[in-house]
Design a protein around this motif. Structure first.
Motif: not given
Length: 106
Positions: A45-53
């Motif tokens: 829940n601390r990750q950014n799943p759309f980073a750089g998408a």
């Protein structure tokens, strides 16, 4: 009939290994603890799943497009010019000059 040591789980208290040292149970091979290995973790829940998408989408789309363009572009261009020729030829043949050239065969 007694099961063999491997069917028994391999342990049985019998010394195994190169120097008759018990290596431990499954997954725990005894021996010294390893040093110098650092493991980091990050909660999901601390990750950014759309980073750089968006960046990856642009370059992945370009890579896939450039790999496939020579398969579909030449037939598309040929089809366009064939249809353009056919439309102009049809318009000419149905015009006054075209009917006069063909001898008004209707």
């Amino acid at each position: 009939m007694r099961p063999t040591q491997s069917l028994n789980g391999g342990g049985g208290g019998a010394p195994i290994g190169r120097f008759n040292k018990f290596l431990g149970g499954w997954g725990g091979f005894g021996g010294m603890k390893q040093k110098g290995i650092i493991t980091y973790g990050l909660s999901p829940n601390r990750q950014n799943p759309f980073a750089g998408a968006a960046h990856d989408a642009v370059f992945n789309t370009w890579r896939r497009f450039s790999a496939q363009v020579f398969y579909w572009a030449p037939p598309m261009i040929a089809g366009y010019y064939l249809m353009d020729w056919a439309v102009h030829r049809n318009e000419y043949l149905n015009s006054k000059a075209g009917r006069a050239e063909m001898g008004d065969e209707e």
